[in-house]
Design a protein around this motif. Structure first.
Motif, PDB file in Angstrom:
ATOM      1  N   THR A 131      61.726  75.379  86.971  1.00 55.57           N
ATOM      2  CA  THR A 131      61.036  75.646  88.231  1.00 55.57           C
ATOM      3  C   THR A 131      61.401  74.603  89.285  1.00 55.57           C
ATOM      4  O   THR A 131      61.680  74.940  90.441  1.00 55.57           O
ATOM      5  CB  THR A 131      59.510  75.678  87.996  1.00 55.57           C
ATOM      6  N   ASP A 165      57.746  83.776  86.297  1.00 56.18           N
ATOM      7  CA  ASP A 165      56.904  83.131  85.288  1.00 56.18           C
ATOM      8  C   ASP A 165      55.434  83.379  85.634  1.00 56.18           C
ATOM      9  O   ASP A 165      55.001  83.033  86.748  1.00 56.18           O
ATOM     10  CB  ASP A 165      57.198  81.616  85.276  1.00 56.18           C
ATOM     11  N   ASN A 197      54.322  78.810  88.947  1.00 61.86           N
ATOM     12  CA  ASN A 197      54.561  77.449  89.460  1.00 61.86           C
ATOM     13  C   ASN A 197      55.505  77.427  90.656  1.00 61.86           C
ATOM     14  O   ASN A 197      55.334  76.613  91.565  1.00 61.86           O
ATOM     15  CB  ASN A 197      55.131  76.544  88.359  1.00 61.86           C
ATOM     16  N   ASP A 208      63.441  82.330  88.915  1.00 60.33           N
ATOM     17  CA  ASP A 208      62.850  81.294  88.058  1.00 60.33           C
ATOM     18  C   ASP A 208      62.256  81.971  86.816  1.00 60.33           C
ATOM     19  O   ASP A 208      61.249  82.662  86.900  1.00 60.33           O
ATOM     20  CB  ASP A 208      61.764  80.534  88.833  1.00 60.33           C
TER      21      ASP A 208
HETATM   22 MG    MG Z   1      58.705  76.869  85.095  1.00 62.77          MG
END
Ligand code: MG
Ligand code: ADP
Length: 280
Positions: A38, A61, A65, A148
């Protein structure tokens, strides 16, 4: 271009970097958690956007994040990647401009995405949902899409690898750094063989490098011996600024541009931008 082909990256007078001839879709993947996926996604994307590139970060994700770091709402009933993947809503409905960062956009993930791993199983074309959504999205103006990935090799990561042109793997300079990497590489090969023939492992980035330890340099040497030019010359050092920035809803590029972490990610992004010319 001659400089780029010779493997040299111009350092000054280059406030605008070369735009790729077509949008580069890069999946940032490693099934281990906490290796810097991330942090790498967000800061490379921010750095590229600050040099004239139009960049979309897709947060894949469920923890969201990347959305947090990019100050993009991902709680409550905001529309998110889950709805794109499972309910077929258009990507354009969820993409948000990142505050104070012209050229940077985010497709947020809410916790709903945690259910997608299971719900995708019974859907048609379950591995290609993200690819289809991006194909239907108007990407002509985008130079990069950075995905990500979550810390697993499940259907979300498979969707990222099927949607991508390139895989970027962050490797933490620690014990067991290479453990599990074989499984990730086998997955990349399987996806190449069956679902996305043009996928390539384009970039490995060494993260959380602690120059004071022999271990870190041993891991770095080992990774370079094995993967050669795929590994970026730039190594990302441990920098507390990198871990502080997300709680201010910022990349480190704006939070503390002079910090070692910001400068390293800027160099890494520059390498990536100039490497485009040498990719097959
Ligand atoms: Mg991550
Ligand atoms: P992943 O997405 O692979 O789980 P993260 O990018 O979230 O990994 O990083 C894991 C943790 O380590 C986070 O708290 C992050 O802020 C911190 N971190 C990442 N890279 C660095 C670095 N180079 N120096 C210091 N802390 C870092």
């Amino acid at each position: 271009m001659a400089a780029a082909q010779a493997g040299e990256v111009p350092r000054d007078g280059d406030s605008t970097w070369p735009r790729p001839s077509k949008c580069r879709v890069i999946a940032v993947a490693n099934q281990k958690g906490g290796v810097g996926k991330t942090t790498t996604s967000v800061n490379i994307a921010a750095a590229l956007s600050m040099h004239g590139q139009r960049v979309l970060v897709v947060d894949l994700d469920p923890q969201g994040n990347a959305s947090t770091a990019l100050a993009t709402e991902h709680r409550g009933d905001v529309k998110d990647v889950y709805q794109v993947l499972v309910d077929d809503i258009p990507m354009a409905d969820i993409v948000k401009p990142v505050p104070d960062m012209p050229n940077l956009y985010c497709a947020p993930a809410t916790i709903d995405l945690a259910g997608a791993e299971i719900e995708l199983v019974s859907l048609v074309a379950r591995e290609a949902r993200l690819r289809r959504a991006l194909a239907a999205y108007d990407v002509v103006d985008l130079d990069y899409i950075v995905i990500d990935c979550p810390p697993s090799l499940g259907l979300l990561t498979v969707n990222a690898l099927v949607a991508a042109d390139e895989v970027m793997i962050p490797i933490q300079c620690e014990y067991y750094a290479l453990e599990g990497l074989g499984m990730l590489l086998r997955n990349v090969d399987l996806i190449k063989a069956h679902l996305n023939p043009t996928l390539q492992l384009s970039t490995i980035v060494l993260t959380m490098y602690d120059g004071r330890t022999r271990l870190a340099s041993q891991v770095a040497d080992e990774v370079r011996a094995h993967f050669g030019d795929t590994v970026l010359n730039t190594v990302i050092p441990r920098s507390v600024r990198l871990s502080e920035a997300p709680s201010y809803g910022q990349s480190v590029m704006t939070y503390d541009p002079g910090s070692s972490g910001a400068m390293a990610y800027m160099d890494a992004a520059r390498e990536i931008a100039h490497r485009a010319a040498t990719l097959a």
